[in-house]
Design a protein around this motif. Structure first.
Motif, PDB file in Angstrom:
ATOM      1  N   ASP A  20       0.855  -1.184   0.000  1.00 47.82           N
ATOM      2  CA  ASP A  20       0.000   0.000   0.000  1.00 47.82           C
ATOM      3  C   ASP A  20       0.895   1.239   0.000  1.00 47.82           C
ATOM      4  O   ASP A  20       2.055   1.175   0.435  1.00 47.82           O
ATOM      5  CB  ASP A  20      -0.925   0.019   1.222  1.00 47.82           C
ATOM      6  N   CYS A  21       0.361   2.346  -0.496  1.00 43.85           N
ATOM      7  CA  CYS A  21       1.155   3.574  -0.544  1.00 43.85           C
ATOM      8  C   CYS A  21       0.295   4.770  -0.169  1.00 43.85           C
ATOM      9  O   CYS A  21      -0.935   4.694  -0.132  1.00 43.85           O
ATOM     10  CB  CYS A  21       1.780   3.776  -1.920  1.00 43.85           C
ATOM     11  N   SER A  22       0.974   5.869   0.113  1.00 43.18           N
ATOM     12  CA  SER A  22       0.282   7.100   0.504  1.00 43.18           C
ATOM     13  C   SER A  22       1.059   8.288  -0.030  1.00 43.18           C
ATOM     14  O   SER A  22       2.287   8.318   0.034  1.00 43.18           O
ATOM     15  CB  SER A  22       0.181   7.190   2.039  1.00 43.18           C
ATOM     16  N   GLY A  23       0.356   9.277  -0.570  1.00 40.25           N
ATOM     17  CA  GLY A  23       1.000  10.488  -1.075  1.00 40.25           C
ATOM     18  C   GLY A  23       0.160  11.719  -0.797  1.00 40.25           C
ATOM     19  O   GLY A  23      -1.066  11.689  -0.918  1.00 40.25           O
ATOM     20  N   GLY A  24       0.816  12.792  -0.383  1.00 38.64           N
ATOM     21  CA  GLY A  24       0.100  14.032  -0.112  1.00 38.64           C
ATOM     22  C   GLY A  24      -0.691  14.001   1.182  1.00 38.64           C
ATOM     23  O   GLY A  24      -1.548  14.858   1.419  1.00 38.64           O
ATOM     24  N   LEU A  33      -3.899  16.566   2.792  1.00 36.58           N
ATOM     25  CA  LEU A  33      -4.612  16.247   4.024  1.00 36.58           C
ATOM     26  C   LEU A  33      -3.599  16.156   5.154  1.00 36.58           C
ATOM     27  O   LEU A  33      -2.647  15.368   5.080  1.00 36.58           O
ATOM     28  CB  LEU A  33      -5.358  14.916   3.865  1.00 36.58           C
ATOM     29  N   PHE A  34      -3.774  16.984   6.202  1.00 39.23           N
ATOM     30  CA  PHE A  34      -2.836  16.964   7.328  1.00 39.23           C
ATOM     31  C   PHE A  34      -3.217  15.844   8.283  1.00 39.23           C
ATOM     32  O   PHE A  34      -4.290  15.861   8.883  1.00 39.23           O
ATOM     33  CB  PHE A  34      -2.841  18.303   8.068  1.00 39.23           C
ATOM     34  N   VAL A  35      -2.301  14.888   8.409  1.00 38.39           N
ATOM     35  CA  VAL A  35      -2.494  13.744   9.302  1.00 38.39           C
ATOM     36  C   VAL A  35      -1.142  13.430   9.928  1.00 38.39           C
ATOM     37  O   VAL A  35      -0.107  13.483   9.255  1.00 38.39           O
ATOM     38  CB  VAL A  35      -3.005  12.503   8.531  1.00 38.39           C
ATOM     39  N   LEU A 104      11.257  16.463  -0.798  1.00 40.36           N
ATOM     40  CA  LEU A 104       9.939  16.570  -1.413  1.00 40.36           C
ATOM     41  C   LEU A 104       9.066  17.573  -0.666  1.00 40.36           C
ATOM     42  O   LEU A 104       9.199  17.745   0.550  1.00 40.36           O
ATOM     43  CB  LEU A 104       9.246  15.200  -1.436  1.00 40.36           C
ATOM     44  N   GLN A 105       8.161  18.208  -1.394  1.00 40.22           N
ATOM     45  CA  GLN A 105       7.269  19.197  -0.810  1.00 40.22           C
ATOM     46  C   GLN A 105       6.040  18.563  -0.171  1.00 40.22           C
ATOM     47  O   GLN A 105       5.326  19.226   0.587  1.00 40.22           O
ATOM     48  CB  GLN A 105       6.828  20.199  -1.886  1.00 40.22           C
ATOM     49  N   GLN A 106       5.789  17.298  -0.491  1.00 44.72           N
ATOM     50  CA  GLN A 106       4.663  16.575   0.095  1.00 44.72           C
ATOM     51  C   GLN A 106       5.144  15.234   0.655  1.00 44.72           C
ATOM     52  O   GLN A 106       6.172  14.705   0.240  1.00 44.72           O
ATOM     53  CB  GLN A 106       3.564  16.335  -0.948  1.00 44.72           C
ATOM     54  N   SER A 107       4.398  14.712   1.579  1.00 45.75           N
ATOM     55  CA  SER A 107       4.725  13.417   2.191  1.00 45.75           C
ATOM     56  C   SER A 107       4.389  12.274   1.235  1.00 45.75           C
ATOM     57  O   SER A 107       3.443  12.355   0.464  1.00 45.75           O
ATOM     58  CB  SER A 107       3.935  13.229   3.486  1.00 45.75           C
TER      59      SER A 107
END
Length: 239
Positions: A20-24, A33-35, A104-107
């Motif tokens: 699984d992956c996550s971006g932004g 989305l801030f988490v 990177l500018q996003q997670s």
């Protein structure tokens, strides 16, 4: 096919890979989305582990790909640890890499779980024609995963369903929704024409597997309803 990869291994066993992956999503200023980072890793690990366990595999190792930066590593590890605790299992061997050359500018992160399964123990294509069906949990995505956590199917409950006699198959529901996963389950088991009715929205995203499908022996329905409580949502099927 299911969202796992089966590869030949030794003897009567196969290697199983789930990811699984996550971006932004995370703690960076430009994230959509801030988490908290530990929560992001928890849900990514949750998805991969649920996919692996649901097909009857035994997990053996984890790969963590961290594109967010070194500062997030420990938080990601904390989220992974929470999954182990909720499943009642010891931590697995882990190898990982962190992007440090480019900021990177996003997670962004990826989590992959490796495991093995005996060919005759794979929990796919195990649902008979007279089976009953239910959704455990509610499909949620985005911010709703955080604001409506009480509706998310607990990992501990997922594990109990795996171990409950009378449950034939379990399928985590992802972004394509309940109906997509249910249709796939029925097709793989040779079901032809059918109509589906459920109190839950059938086509909404279930994000990080906030709910999962089960097929089960009808004689175990009361036991499963008692086990799952308010998380139990029966699916009615007509041919």
């Amino acid at each position: 096919m299911r969202d796992v990869l089966f590869l030949p291994a030794t003897g009567d066993s196969e290697m199983v890979i789930a990811t699984d992956c996550s971006g932004g999503i995370g703690e960076k200023a430009n994230d959509i989305l801030f988490v908290a980072d530990n929560v992001v890793a928890y849900f990514a690990m949750r998805v991969a582990m649920m996919e692996l366990l649901s097909v009857g595999a035994t997990p053996s190792a984890v790969i963590l790909s961290n594109f967010t930066g070194e500062k997030s590593w420990q938080a990601y590890m904390s989220g992974i640890q929470k999954v182990y605790e909720e499943l009642g299992m010891n931590p697995l061997p882990l190898v990982g890499s962190t992007e440090t050359n480019m900021m990177l500018q996003q997670s962004a992160l990826g989590l992959t779980v490796l495991g093995t399964v005996l060919k005759n123990k794979k929990r796919i294509k195990k649902t008979p024609k007279n089976a009953a069906f239910a959704v455990i949990g509610v499909p949620l995505a985005g911010e709703k995963v955080l604001t409506e956590q009480a509706l998310v199917a607990p990992l501990s409950l997922f594990k109990k369903c795996l171990d409950t006699p009378g449950v034939f198959e379990i399928v985590p529901v992802g972004s394509k929704g309940i109906f997509y996963e249910f249709q796939l389950m029925l097709t793989m088991n040779g079901f032809d024409r059918y109509n589906v009715d459920c109190s839950l929205p059938l086509n909404e995203s279930s994000g990080p597997a906030t709910c999962f499908l089960i097929s089960y022996n009808r004689t175990f329905e009361q036991e499963l309803q008692a086990l799952c409580g308010r998380h139990f949502h029966k699916i009615n099927i007509e041919y």
